[in-house]
Design a protein around this motif. Structure first.
Motif, mmCIF file in Angstrom:
data_model
loop_
_atom_site.group_PDB
_atom_site.id
_atom_site.type_symbol
_atom_site.label_atom_id
_atom_site.label_comp_id
_atom_site.label_asym_id
_atom_site.label_seq_id
_atom_site.Cartn_x
_atom_site.Cartn_y
_atom_site.Cartn_z
ATOM 1 N N VAL A 38 0.847 -1.193 0.000
ATOM 2 C CA VAL A 38 0.000 0.000 0.000
ATOM 3 C C VAL A 38 0.885 1.246 0.000
ATOM 4 C CG1 VAL A 38 -1.754 1.302 1.276
ATOM 5 C CG2 VAL A 38 -1.854 -1.210 1.194
ATOM 6 N N VAL A 39 0.504 2.216 -0.804
ATOM 7 C CA VAL A 39 1.158 3.526 -0.853
ATOM 8 C C VAL A 39 0.084 4.559 -0.553
ATOM 9 C CG1 VAL A 39 2.353 5.207 -2.297
ATOM 10 C CG2 VAL A 39 2.866 2.776 -2.534
ATOM 11 N N GLY A 40 0.317 5.399 0.441
ATOM 12 C CA GLY A 40 -0.707 6.363 0.844
ATOM 13 C C GLY A 40 -0.747 7.627 0.018
ATOM 14 N N TYR A 41 -0.259 7.567 -1.223
ATOM 15 C CA TYR A 41 -0.188 8.743 -2.085
ATOM 16 C C TYR A 41 -0.530 8.342 -3.516
ATOM 17 C CZ TYR A 41 2.425 10.534 1.881
ATOM 18 O OH TYR A 41 2.798 10.911 3.148
ATOM 19 N N PRO A 42 -0.914 9.301 -4.359
ATOM 20 C CA PRO A 42 -1.177 8.982 -5.761
ATOM 21 C C PRO A 42 0.090 8.517 -6.479
ATOM 22 C CG PRO A 42 -2.116 11.120 -5.153
ATOM 23 C CD PRO A 42 -1.226 10.707 -4.021
ATOM 24 N N ALA A 43 -0.080 7.920 -7.621
ATOM 25 C CA ALA A 43 1.051 7.474 -8.428
ATOM 26 C C ALA A 43 1.890 8.668 -8.875
ATOM 27 C CB ALA A 43 0.556 6.697 -9.643
ATOM 28 N N GLY A 44 3.200 8.455 -8.952
ATOM 29 C CA GLY A 44 4.085 9.468 -9.498
ATOM 30 C C GLY A 44 4.942 10.201 -8.492
ATOM 31 N N GLY A 45 4.599 10.139 -7.216
ATOM 32 C CA GLY A 45 5.386 10.826 -6.200
ATOM 33 C C GLY A 45 6.570 10.000 -5.725
ATOM 34 N N SER A 46 7.329 10.557 -4.789
ATOM 35 C CA SER A 46 8.547 9.894 -4.316
ATOM 36 C C SER A 46 8.258 8.593 -3.579
ATOM 37 C CB SER A 46 9.344 10.850 -3.417
ATOM 38 O OG SER A 46 8.567 11.286 -2.312
ATOM 39 N N VAL A 47 7.168 8.536 -2.800
ATOM 40 C CA VAL A 47 6.830 7.304 -2.086
ATOM 41 C C VAL A 47 6.399 6.228 -3.079
ATOM 42 C CG1 VAL A 47 5.478 6.277 -0.227
ATOM 43 C CG2 VAL A 47 6.089 8.693 -0.105
ATOM 44 N N ASP A 48 5.595 6.627 -4.044
ATOM 45 C CA ASP A 48 5.127 5.684 -5.063
ATOM 46 C C ASP A 48 6.292 5.138 -5.875
ATOM 47 O OD1 ASP A 48 2.888 4.529 -6.818
ATOM 48 O OD2 ASP A 48 4.003 5.741 -8.258
#
Length: 328
Positions: A38-48
């Protein structure tokens, strides 16, 4: 997607078949199906980005598919809450970052999980520096000029923007204020795009970006990089100096980090299997190269993630108090 078992996993399987009297462990058959990260952010950011590069490597290492589930919203806390409430079997994991794992619970009473108690910290993956940038309208081109300009102006005469109140970017700006004994007024934005718009137009004087999101705008000439918020320059942008190398900025040492977490109570043998996989991945040249391209620095295998998070909680607690952020 290619699947294979490493020699360690094969040895564990053979060993378990010989010990017929023993009850089967989780790790002997783990994983037997797809794993969701699970990633708590939309696609394309640093966490993703971190989760996708890591997920691909984890799939190869464990011989099972890894699915990335983007569950954006509320500064990463919706995704984190999903993992905190998931079954502790190793099939629902989180690539979590500084904000949702440490900061959010300090400033938002709506966060119903405890970053220290409701997760099993498997291990740390990587960190990215943040960067202080200037609008071209300010005429500031380096950290020394920034300090001179702030000291000449009245308190709050200049502004810095971040992606929101209480984010790591906001608190990095407050750390810069504290270290330099100056005060740039914080202006929160709902994301990078409106922040950049105001920087380019001169409505905002300075801004703090994560390296991966700020570097393209520096290279395009839209904003001027004054320095990164770690003690050394990033290999991804060696020409941008560390702020701490400029007198007055010596105490600036802060980054955005990414770790692998499961729900609290994850079985010890599953944790061991995941940690072994993580340690192997951190030493893979292909993984290192992909992460370095985004400006990330990998953590050392075997790092004590639980103690690291305790230390980070103490650090950010101090910064939240310094910034006088009220818990809402």
């Amino acid at each position: 997607m290619k699947r294979f078992f490493c020699r360690g996993a094969l040895a564990a399987l053979l060993s378990s078949s010989l010990l017929s009297a023993a009850a089967p462990s989780h790790a002997a058959g783990y994983p037997s199906k797809a794993i969701t990260i699970v990633v708590g952010y939309p696609a394309g950011g640093s966490v993703d980005l971190t989760a996708r590069v890591f997920g691909e490597a984890l799939s190869e290492r464990l011989g099972q598919s890894v699915v990335i589930e983007n569950l954006g919203g509320a500064g990463g806390t919706i995704g984190a809450n999903r993992v905190a409430r998931a079954t502790a079997d190793g099939y629902t994991l989180l690539v979590g970052s500084t904000n949702e794992m440490v900061i959010a619970g300090m400033i938002n009473s709506a966060v119903r999980y405890d970053g220290l108690k409701d997760f099993t910290p498997v291990g740390m993956i990587a960190a990215q520096p943040m960067m202080l940038v200037a609008s071209r309208e300010t005429g500031v081109t380096n950290a020394a000029q920034y300090l001179e300009k702030l000291k000449q102006g009245a308190s709050g005469a200049y502004t810095f923007g971040s992606s929101g109140v209480g984010t790591a970017l906001h608190l990095a700006g407050e750390m810069i204020n504290e270290s330099t004994q100056t005060h740039a007024e914080h202006i929160p934005y709902r994301g990078v795009s409106p922040l950049l718009t105001d920087l380019v137009s001169g409505q905002l004087d300075f801004g703090v970006f994560v390296m991966s999101s700020g570097l393209p705008h520096v290279k395009s000439g839209k904003v001027v990089a004054l320095g990164v918020t770690e003690t050394q320059a990033s290999p991804a942008a060696p020409d941008i100096p560390a702020l701490s190398g400029t007198p007055g900025f010596e105490k600036v040492d802060i980054n955005v980090w990414f770790g692998l977490y499961g729900p609290a109570g994850l079985p010890d043998d599953v944790v061991a299997a995941l940690r072994s996989a993580l340690d192997d991945i951190l030493q893979q040249d292909a993984f290192r190269e992909k992460m370095a391209a985004s400006g990330a620095t990998l953590y050392q295998p075997g790092m004590d993630a639980a103690q690291f998070q305790v230390t980070e909680t103490e650090k950010y607690g101090r910064l939240v108090k310094l910034a006088k952020i009220e818990r809402q």
